[in-house]
Design a protein around this motif. Structure first.
Motif, PDB file in Angstrom:
ATOM      1  N   ALA A  10       0.887  -1.165  -0.032  1.00 36.42           N
ATOM      2  CA  ALA A  10       0.120  -0.056   0.089  1.00 36.42           C
ATOM      3  C   ALA A  10       0.790   1.294   0.010  1.00 36.42           C
ATOM      4  CB  ALA A  10      -0.786  -0.010   1.239  1.00 36.42           C
ATOM      5  N   GLY A  11       1.981   1.285   0.725  1.00 37.47           N
ATOM      6  CA  GLY A  11       2.893   2.451   0.852  1.00 37.47           C
ATOM      7  C   GLY A  11       3.463   2.641  -0.405  1.00 37.47           C
ATOM      8  N   ASN A  12       4.103   1.314  -1.089  1.00 35.51           N
ATOM      9  CA  ASN A  12       4.479   1.603  -2.460  1.00 35.51           C
ATOM     10  C   ASN A  12       3.582   2.170  -3.332  1.00 35.51           C
ATOM     11  OD1 ASN A  12       6.786   0.389  -1.621  1.00 35.51           O
ATOM     12  ND2 ASN A  12       6.723  -1.646  -2.362  1.00 35.51           N
ATOM     13  N   GLU A  13       2.231   1.790  -3.235  1.00 31.19           N
ATOM     14  CA  GLU A  13       1.283   2.012  -4.215  1.00 31.19           C
ATOM     15  C   GLU A  13       1.152   3.682  -4.405  1.00 31.19           C
ATOM     16  OE1 GLU A  13      -2.204  -0.262  -4.060  1.00 31.19           O
ATOM     17  OE2 GLU A  13      -3.175   1.755  -4.621  1.00 31.19           O
ATOM     18  N   ARG A  14       1.158   4.494  -3.166  1.00 34.02           N
ATOM     19  CA  ARG A  14       1.146   5.927  -3.113  1.00 34.02           C
ATOM     20  C   ARG A  14       2.278   6.453  -3.736  1.00 34.02           C
ATOM     21  NH1 ARG A  14      -1.742   4.686   1.657  1.00 34.02           N
ATOM     22  NH2 ARG A  14       0.186   4.446   2.866  1.00 34.02           N
ATOM     23  N   ALA A  15       3.565   5.883  -3.246  1.00 32.47           N
ATOM     24  CA  ALA A  15       4.460   6.480  -3.924  1.00 32.47           C
ATOM     25  C   ALA A  15       4.570   6.239  -5.431  1.00 32.47           C
ATOM     26  CB  ALA A  15       5.672   5.964  -3.258  1.00 32.47           C
ATOM     27  N   PHE A  16       4.339   4.937  -5.950  1.00 37.05           N
ATOM     28  CA  PHE A  16       4.273   4.637  -7.339  1.00 37.05           C
ATOM     29  C   PHE A  16       3.319   5.633  -8.090  1.00 37.05           C
ATOM     30  CE2 PHE A  16       5.317  -0.067  -6.630  1.00 37.05           C
ATOM     31  CZ  PHE A  16       6.711   0.293  -6.392  1.00 37.05           C
ATOM     32  N   GLY A 152      -1.405  -1.758 -11.330  1.00 35.19           N
ATOM     33  CA  GLY A 152      -0.808  -1.548 -10.081  1.00 35.19           C
ATOM     34  C   GLY A 152      -2.083  -1.602  -8.990  1.00 35.19           C
ATOM     35  N   LEU A 153      -3.235  -1.163  -9.226  1.00 31.85           N
ATOM     36  CA  LEU A 153      -4.316  -0.898  -8.521  1.00 31.85           C
ATOM     37  C   LEU A 153      -5.036  -2.210  -7.756  1.00 31.85           C
ATOM     38  CD1 LEU A 153      -6.258   2.467  -8.905  1.00 31.85           C
ATOM     39  CD2 LEU A 153      -4.691   1.940  -7.214  1.00 31.85           C
ATOM     40  N   ASN A 154      -4.542  -3.219  -8.707  1.00 33.95           N
ATOM     41  CA  ASN A 154      -5.435  -4.401  -8.083  1.00 33.95           C
ATOM     42  C   ASN A 154      -4.691  -5.144  -6.970  1.00 33.95           C
ATOM     43  OD1 ASN A 154      -7.422  -4.165 -10.021  1.00 33.95           O
ATOM     44  ND2 ASN A 154      -6.987  -6.111 -11.076  1.00 33.95           N
ATOM     45  N   GLN A 155      -3.756  -4.439  -6.477  1.00 35.88           N
ATOM     46  CA  GLN A 155      -3.049  -4.995  -5.507  1.00 35.88           C
ATOM     47  C   GLN A 155      -3.737  -5.242  -4.301  1.00 35.88           C
ATOM     48  OE1 GLN A 155       0.924  -3.585  -4.653  1.00 35.88           O
ATOM     49  NE2 GLN A 155       1.578  -3.284  -6.813  1.00 35.88           N
ATOM     50  N   ALA A 156      -4.731  -4.207  -4.011  1.00 38.05           N
ATOM     51  CA  ALA A 156      -5.353  -4.203  -2.901  1.00 38.05           C
ATOM     52  C   ALA A 156      -6.566  -5.600  -3.091  1.00 38.05           C
ATOM     53  CB  ALA A 156      -6.344  -3.213  -2.788  1.00 38.05           C
ATOM     54  N   LEU A 230      10.925   5.570 -20.441  1.00 41.26           N
ATOM     55  CA  LEU A 230      11.429   4.322 -20.112  1.00 41.26           C
ATOM     56  C   LEU A 230      11.389   4.310 -18.698  1.00 41.26           C
ATOM     57  CD1 LEU A 230      14.740   4.220 -22.355  1.00 41.26           C
ATOM     58  CD2 LEU A 230      12.721   2.818 -22.385  1.00 41.26           C
ATOM     59  N   ALA A 231      11.588   5.604 -17.928  1.00 43.53           N
ATOM     60  CA  ALA A 231      11.265   5.626 -16.485  1.00 43.53           C
ATOM     61  C   ALA A 231       9.961   5.096 -16.090  1.00 43.53           C
ATOM     62  CB  ALA A 231      11.351   6.865 -15.882  1.00 43.53           C
ATOM     63  N   LEU A 232       8.912   5.324 -16.806  1.00 42.82           N
ATOM     64  CA  LEU A 232       7.639   4.770 -16.322  1.00 42.82           C
ATOM     65  C   LEU A 232       7.358   3.380 -16.418  1.00 42.82           C
ATOM     66  CD1 LEU A 232       4.759   5.941 -15.379  1.00 42.82           C
ATOM     67  CD2 LEU A 232       4.117   6.162 -18.027  1.00 42.82           C
ATOM     68  N   LEU A 233       8.257   3.002 -17.734  1.00 45.86           N
ATOM     69  CA  LEU A 233       8.271   1.465 -17.811  1.00 45.86           C
ATOM     70  C   LEU A 233       8.779   0.637 -16.946  1.00 45.86           C
ATOM     71  CD1 LEU A 233       8.795   1.201 -21.692  1.00 45.86           C
ATOM     72  CD2 LEU A 233       6.812   0.831 -20.644  1.00 45.86           C
ATOM     73  N   ALA A 234       9.970   1.325 -16.516  1.00 46.68           N
ATOM     74  CA  ALA A 234      10.733   0.697 -15.291  1.00 46.68           C
ATOM     75  C   ALA A 234       9.544   0.607 -13.946  1.00 46.68           C
ATOM     76  CB  ALA A 234      11.941   1.313 -14.809  1.00 46.68           C
ATOM     77  N   GLN A 235       8.896   1.591 -13.682  1.00 57.23           N
ATOM     78  CA  GLN A 235       8.270   1.513 -12.703  1.00 57.23           C
ATOM     79  C   GLN A 235       6.925   0.641 -12.822  1.00 57.23           C
ATOM     80  OE1 GLN A 235       6.849   5.463 -11.415  1.00 57.23           O
ATOM     81  NE2 GLN A 235       5.719   4.511  -9.719  1.00 57.23           N
ATOM     82  N   GLY A 236       6.300   0.866 -14.054  1.00 61.90           N
ATOM     83  CA  GLY A 236       5.338  -0.102 -14.260  1.00 61.90           C
ATOM     84  C   GLY A 236       5.599  -1.634 -14.132  1.00 61.90           C
ATOM     85  N   ARG A 237       6.728  -1.784 -14.619  1.00 65.76           N
ATOM     86  CA  ARG A 237       7.318  -3.234 -14.373  1.00 65.76           C
ATOM     87  C   ARG A 237       7.335  -3.568 -13.003  1.00 65.76           C
ATOM     88  NH1 ARG A 237       7.984  -8.103 -16.702  1.00 65.76           N
ATOM     89  NH2 ARG A 237      10.063  -8.835 -16.798  1.00 65.76           N
ATOM     90  N   LEU A 238       7.925  -2.828 -12.141  1.00 66.21           N
ATOM     91  CA  LEU A 238       7.899  -3.352 -10.667  1.00 66.21           C
ATOM     92  C   LEU A 238       6.442  -3.519 -10.224  1.00 66.21           C
ATOM     93  CD1 LEU A 238       9.259  -3.857  -8.086  1.00 66.21           C
ATOM     94  CD2 LEU A 238       9.158  -1.318  -7.920  1.00 66.21           C
ATOM     95  N   MET A 239       5.573  -2.276 -10.645  1.00 66.44           N
ATOM     96  CA  MET A 239       4.147  -2.626 -10.329  1.00 66.44           C
ATOM     97  C   MET A 239       3.336  -3.766 -10.812  1.00 66.44           C
ATOM     98  SD  MET A 239       3.186   1.263 -10.775  1.00 66.44           S
ATOM     99  CE  MET A 239       1.520   1.168 -10.676  1.00 66.44           C
TER     100      MET A 239
END
Lengths: 539, 400
Positions: A10-16, A152-156, A230-239
Motif C-alpha cells: 500500500a505504501g509503495n502504491e502511493r509512492a508509485f 498497480g491498483l489491483n494489489q489491494a 523508459l522511467a515509467l516503464l521501469a516503474q510499471g514493470r515493478l508494479m
C-alpha cells in the motif's frame, strides 16, 4: 509471506502513483510542446501558447480528478452530468481565452456577437482545433492512468481475495503500456519531423532551405519523452510484478526491493543516456550540447508555465472590471505566453576536425548503425519462427550460418586463450607481489642470529628463489630431490653442489640429527658456488 | 510490441537519412540501447546465478527434512528481481510449494529454509529450482533457468517386531532354540550327574574331580537364522483395486522383517522383483545375506526405491537366486497372490534344505487350493491384510 507485505504494498502504491502521475504529466507535456511547435509552424497566426496551456491544464485536471471520475458508473446520470458540466466549462474557457488573446476589443466584440445569438462566430477553426486537442490530451491522460491502475491498483484486491477468483494478468497490461508509450513516441517523432520542415519556405517555393537545421527544444522534448517513458516503464514493470506476486501469493523476501529497483532503474537510465550522448550522431552534438539543450528546454517549460498562469490570473482579475466597463488597457495586459522559441542553442560551430577523428567517428557511427539494424533484424526474425525456418533452408543462409559459426568458434577460442594468458600473467604478478610481501627483505635477516639448522634452510631457500628467478619455479608437488634434478638440468656444472645442498637441507629439515656450525659453513660455501654457477649461466 | 518497436526504428532511420535529424539517430541509440542493454543485463546476470541445496538425502518415514536453499549471484551485475519456484513432490510437500521473490546485489547471496515431511517412502526429486528474472523495463519476456534436482530417499515404514517365528535348520547360531537337536557345545548352561548312555565327550573332568562323581555338561540348543527375504512387486500378483496399498504393505513387511532379523544380529538378504529407477538395468540389485546396521540401511534403501513392475514373473528369478543361498537359509516370500508354480518352487527349496515362509500381503483372498497345497508341502502361510495384522509379531512377545 511477509506479514508486512500488505502495508508495504500500500505504501509503495502511493509512492508509485505520485511518481507515475508526474512522469505521465511530463510525457504529455513533451507531446504538447511538439504539437504546439507544429501548429506554430503551420498556422503562425494561431495562439499556440494558449492552445498548449489549455491542453496542459486539461491534463492536470484529468490527473487530479481521475480517482473521482473512475468511481462513477460509465454512462450513468451522475457520470454524464460530471463530464458534461466539465466540458461545457472547458469549452467556454477555451473560447474566452482565444477571444481575449486577440485583444480586449476583439473579446468584447465576440461577446456581443454571442449575446446576439451568432453561435457560428463562436465556433472558429482555432477553437475547434483547440477543443479537439484538449479532448486528445484528456483521452491520452486517461489512457495512461487506466493502464497504470490496471497494472498497480489491483494489489489491494489481490491481497484480499482468493487467487482462484482473480483472472488477472498485470504483464499484459504492462505490455499495453509499452505499446502506448512507443505508439505515442512514433506520433511524437512524426510531429517533430514535420515541425522541422519550414512550411512557409516550402509553400512559397522560395530559395531558402525547407529544413530547420537546428536541434530544437522540441527535439530535446522528444528525447525527454522517451527517457520519461523508459522511467515509467521501469516503474510499471515493478508494479506489474508486485501485483502478480501478490495475486499468486508469492512472498517477497527483500524488504527494500522497491528502493533497490528505483536505484537500479536510475543507474540504468543514467548510463544509457550518458552512453547515447557520447555516441556519434552525424553532425554530433556531443554530450554537453545535448545536456545544455535539455536543461534549456526544461527552463523554457517552467518559464512558459509561469507566464501562462500569470496571463490566466490577469484575465480572471480583469473580468469584474470588464463588467463595469472599465477594462484594462492593452498595455497593462501581460504578454500572452507563446512557445519558448527564444533561447534556442545556436548552431554548433563546425570545428575543423582531423582526418583520423573523422574516420573514428565514421567507424563508430556506421558500427552503431549496423549493430542496431542487426539487432532489429534478429528481434524480428525471433518473432517470426516460420520465416526463420524458411530462411534456414536456403543454401546461402546455410553457408552464412556456417561461416558465422566458424567465426564465432574461433573468436571464442581466441578469447579463451587470451583470457587464460592474461589470468596466468596476473596470477604470476600477484604471486610475486605476495611473496615479496610475505618474506622480509633478505638483508633484514641476520645470519649470525640464526642457528645452524636455520642457516641451512636459508641457503637452500635462497637457491630456490634464484632458481625461480631463472624461470625454474619449484612446483608445490615437487620434492627437494625432484627439484634438484630440474635445477641440475639447467646448471649441469653445479650438479654435485646442488645434490650436496639438497641432502643437507633434507637432513636438517626432516631428521633430528644436530646440525653444527661447521656443516652450516659447508652449506654456505656450496651455495656460494651454486650462485656463481647460476650467475655465469645467466650471463 | 515488436511491430511497434520496429516501426519506430524504421521511422527514425528514415528521418535520420532523409532529414539529417541528429535527434532521430540519438533516439535510435536510446531506444535500441535500452532494449539491448536491458536484455544483456538480464541474460548476463542470470548466467552467474547459482543455487544449491543442503539437506539430509535420506530420511526415515515420518521425519521432517529441513532444506537449506542458497541462491548466489557470482557476478558483478545486480539482479533487481528473482523469482524462485522449487518443484517439490506432492507426496512430501502437499499442496504447498516453495516460492519466493528476492533481489540479489553484486556478489550477493540469500538463504532460504523450508521443510518437507517424509510421509511416504520412495525416491523423490527435490527441485529443479526454476529461477526467473527479466529486464528492468519489461520490454522482453522473462528469462528462466533451472538448476538440477537432487534426490531424497524416504525409507519405508518399519514396524518394530518383538517376536517372529521363522523356522531355521542352521545349527550353532546365536538364537536359542527348543529342540535339543541343535545343542551348541560352546553354550554350556549347567551340569548334571553322569547317566548311562551319556557321551564321554560331555564329561566335565574338572568338576568330576572336585566332586568325586562323574559330571556331564548341559548344552543350550541354538540356531543360526540366515534369512533371505523375497519381495514380489509384480503387478499381476496383486489385486488391481488395492494394488497400491498391497504393494506398500508388502514393502513395510519386508522392511520390518529385515529390521527385526538384523536386530537379532542375524544375517538377512533381499531380492526384490520390481523396478529400481536408479539401477542401470532398471532392476533392484539383490543383496546376499549379511549382518549389521550398514547392511540394513542398504536393504532399506533398495526397498525405498522399489517400484511395481509389469510382466515380471517371480519364479524364474527365485530359481536363479535359490542356488546361491546356503543350506538352511530361510526364504521368506512376500507376495500378493501365490500360484501353484511358486509353491512348487518353495517345496523344491525345502527339499534342498532351505526353509520357506509365505506371507500374503493385501486383502485378496487366497485360493483354497493354494492353502491346501502349502499345508501339504509344509510351508507356513501368513496372511497380512493390513498393518494392524502385523501386531501378531509385536504383541505376542509382550505376553510371553
Amino acid at each position: 509471506m511477509n506479514p508486512g507485505a500488505g502495508s508495504t504494498t500500500a505504501g509503495n502504491e502511493r509512492a508509485f502513483r505520485a511518481i507515475s502521475y508526474v512522469l505521465v504529466f511530463l510525457m504529455i507535456l513533451c507531446l504538447i510542446m511538439a504539437i504546439s511547435s507544429l501548429l506554430s509552424n503551420i498556422m503562425p497566426s494561431w495562439h499556440t501558447g494558449i492552445i498548449a496551456g489549455v491542453m496542459l491544464l486539461i491534463v492536470i485536471d484529468r490527473l487530479f480528478t481521475h480517482q473521482r471520475l473512475k468511481d462513477l458508473t460509465p454512462f450513468s446520470g451522475e457520470w454524464a452530468f460530471a463530464l458534461g458540466a466539465r466540458w461545457i466549462v472547458f469549452g467556454v474557457v477555451i473560447r474566452l481565452l482565444l477571444s481575449y488573446a486577440n485583444g480586449l476589443q476583439a473579446f468584447v466584440a465576440d461577446m456581443s456577437l454571442f449575446a446576439q445569438g451568432y453561435i457560428e462566430s463562436f465556433l472558429s477553426p482555432e477553437f475547434i482545433v483547440t477543443l479537439l486537442l484538449a479532448l486528445l490530451a484528456w483521452f491520452l491522460a486517461a489512457q495512461f492512468l487506466e493502464l497504470l491502475d490496471e497494472i498497480g491498483l489491483n494489489q489491494a484486491l489481490a491481497l484480499g481475495a482468493e487467487p482462484s477468483f482473480i483472472q488477472y494478468d498485470a504483464t499484459a497490461a504492462h505490455r499495453r503500456l509499452v505499446g502506448l508509450i512507443f505508439t505515442l513516441g512514433i506520433v511524437l517523432v512524426i510531429l517533430t519531423a514535420l515541425g522541422r520542415i519550414n512550411f512557409s519556405a516550402f509553400f512559397s517555393n522560395s530559395a531558402g532551405s525547407t529544413l530547420v537545421e537546428r536541434f530544437s527544444p522540441v527535439e530535446g522534448g522528444v528525447l525527454l519523452y522517451f527517457i520519461f517513458g523508459l522511467a515509467l516503464l521501469a516503474q510499471g514493470r515493478l508494479m506489474s510484478l508486485q501485483t502478480r506476486w501478490n495475486v499468486q501469493r508469492i512472498p517477497i523476501s527483500s524488504d527494500n526491493l522497491a528502493r533497490q529497483w528505483g536505484l537500479y532503474s536510475l543507474i540504468f537510465l543514467v548510463l544509457i543516456v550518458l552512453t547515447v550522448s557520447l555516441l556519434p550522431t552525424g553532425d554530433s552534438l556531443g554530450i554537453f550540447s545535448v545536456l545544455g539543450t535539455l536543461l534549456n528546454f526544461l527552463w523554457s517549460i517552467l518559464f512558459f508555465l509561469w507566464r501562462l498562469i500569470a496571463a490566466l490570473a490577469f484575465i480572471v482579475f480583469s473580468l469584474p472590471f470588464l463588467l463595469i466597463g472599465k477594462g484594462p488597457s492593452m498595455d497593462q495586459m501581460p504578454p500572452l505566453p507563446d512557445l519558448p522559441a527564444e533561447g534556442l542553442p545556436p548552431p554548433l560551430p563546425t570545428a575543423e576536425s582531423s582526418a583520423i577523428w573523422i574516420l573514428v567517428r565514421s567507424i563508430l557511427l556506421w558500427g552503431a548503425l549496423l549493430l542496431i539494424i542487426g539487432f532489429s533484424l534478429r528481434s524480428f526474425l525471433k518473432q517470426h519462427d516460420t520465416l526463420m525456418g524458411a530462411l534456414r533452408k536456403a543454401p546461402v543462409i546455410g553457408w552464412l550460418l556456417f561461416a558465422w559459426e566458424w567465426l564465432r568458434r574461433n573468436a571464442d577460442r581466441t578469447r579463451v586463450s587470451l583470457s587464460r594468458v592474461l589470468e596466468d600473467g596476473w596470477q604470476s604478478v600477484v604471486a610475486r607481489l605476495q611473496r615479496r610481501r610475505s618474506l622480509p627483505p633478505l638483508n633484514w635477516i641476520s645470519l649470525r642470529s640464526l642457528d645452524p639448522r636455520r642457516r641451512v634452510y636459508f641457503f637452500y631457500l635462497a637457491m630456490i628463489r634464484r632458481g625461480d628467478e631463472r624461470g625454474l619455479r619449484r612446483k608445490p608437488s615437487q620434492t627437494p630431490s625432484e627439484y634438484a634434478v630440474t635445477l641440475e638440468k639447467d646448471v649441469p656444472s653445479a650438479t654435485e653442489d646442488i645434490d650436496s645442498i639438497t641432502d643437507a637441507f633434507v637432513e636438517a629439515r626432516y631428521s633430528r640429527r644436530e646440525v653444527n656450525a661447521g656443516q652450516a659453513d659447508v652449506v654456505k660455501a656450496t651455495w656460494g658456488r651454486i650462485r656463481r654457477a647460476l650467475q655465469q649461466k645467466s650471463k | 510490441m515488436t511491430g511497434t518497436f520496429l516501426t519506430l526504428i524504421l521511422l527514425l532511420l528514415l528521418i535520420a537519412v532523409f532529414m539529417r535529424g541528429d535527434f532521430a539517430l540519438t533516439l535510435i541509440y536510446l531506444v535500441v540501447g535500452a532494449l539491448a542493454a536491458g536484455m544483456w543485463w538480464c541474460y548476463k546476470a542470470l548466467t552467474r546465478v547459482e543455487a544449491s541445496r543442503r539437506f539430509n538425502t535420506h530420511a526415515f518415514f515420518g521425519e521432517k527434512v529441513d532444506i537449506l536453499l542458497t541462491v548466489q549471484n557470482k557476478g558483478w551485475l545486480p539482479l533487481p528481481w528473482l523469482e524462485l519456484r522449487e518443484t517439490l513432490p506432492v507426496a512430501l510437500a502437499g499442496p504447498r510449494s516453495f516460492q519466493m521473490v528476492t533481489s540479489l546485489g553484486p556478489r550477493g547471496d540469500v538463504k532460504f529454509e523450508y521443510s518437507v515431511d517424509a510421509r511416504k517412502r520412495g525416491l523423490y526429486p527435490i527441485g529443479p529450482l526454476s529461477i526467473s528474472t527479466g529486464d528492468i523495463l519489461g520490454l522482453r519476456d522473462s528469462l528462466q533457468s533451472r538448476n538440477q534436482a537432487q534426490s531424497l530417499v524416504v525409507y519405508p515404514k518399519i514396524i518394530p517386531f518383538v517376536s517372529m517365528e521363522i523356522p531355521s535348520l542352521s545349527p550353532q547360531g546365536t538364537l536359542r532354540h527348543h529342540l535339543p537337536l541343535f545343542e551348541d557345545p560352546t553354550r554350556v548352561y549347567g551340569k548334571r550327574g553322569y547317566t548311562s548312555g551319556d557321551s564321554l565327550r560331555r564329561i566335565d573332568w574338572k568338576s568330576s574331580a572336585s566332586t568325586g562323581r562323574l559330571q556331564v555338561k548341559l548344552f543350550e540348543p541354538s540356531i543360526a537364522l540366515e534369512t533371505f527375504v523375497v519381495l514380489n512387486l509384480n503387478a499381476e500378483d496383486y489385486y488391481y483395486r488395492i494394488r497400491i496399498d498391497s504393494t506398500e504393505l508388502a514393502i513395510v513387511i519386508a522392511a520390518s522383517i529385515s529390521n527385526w532379523i538384523v536386530g537379532k544380529k542375524q544375517m538377512v538378504g533381499l531380492m526384490v522383483n520390481g523396478r529400481d529407477p536408479l539401477a542401470a538395468d532398471g532392476r533392484p540389485q539383490s543383496a546376499p545375506p549379511r549382518k549389521g546396521k550398514r547392511h540394513l540401511m542398504r536393504l532399506l534403501e533398495t526397498l525405498a526405491r522399489a517400484e511395481v513392475i509389469d510382466d515380471s514373473a517371480l519364479v524364474p528369478l527365485l530359481q536363479r537366486q535359490r542356488y546361491q543361498l546356503a543350506w538352511g537359509t530361510t526364504l521368506i516370500v512376500i507376495t500378493g497372490r501365490a500360484h501353484a508354480d511358486l509353491l512348487d518352487e518353495l517345496y523344491q527349496a525345502r527339499r534342498s534344505g532351505q526353509n520357506s515362509v509365505l506371507i500374503l500381503a493385501g486383502r485378496d483372498n487366497p485360493d483354497e487350493e493354494v492353502r491346501r497345497r502349502a499345508k501339504a508341502f509344509g510351508i507356513p502361510v501368513v496372511k497380512i491384510e493390513t498393518e494392524l495384522d502385523l501386531n501378531i509379531w509385536t504383541k505376542k512377545a509382550r505376553h510371553s
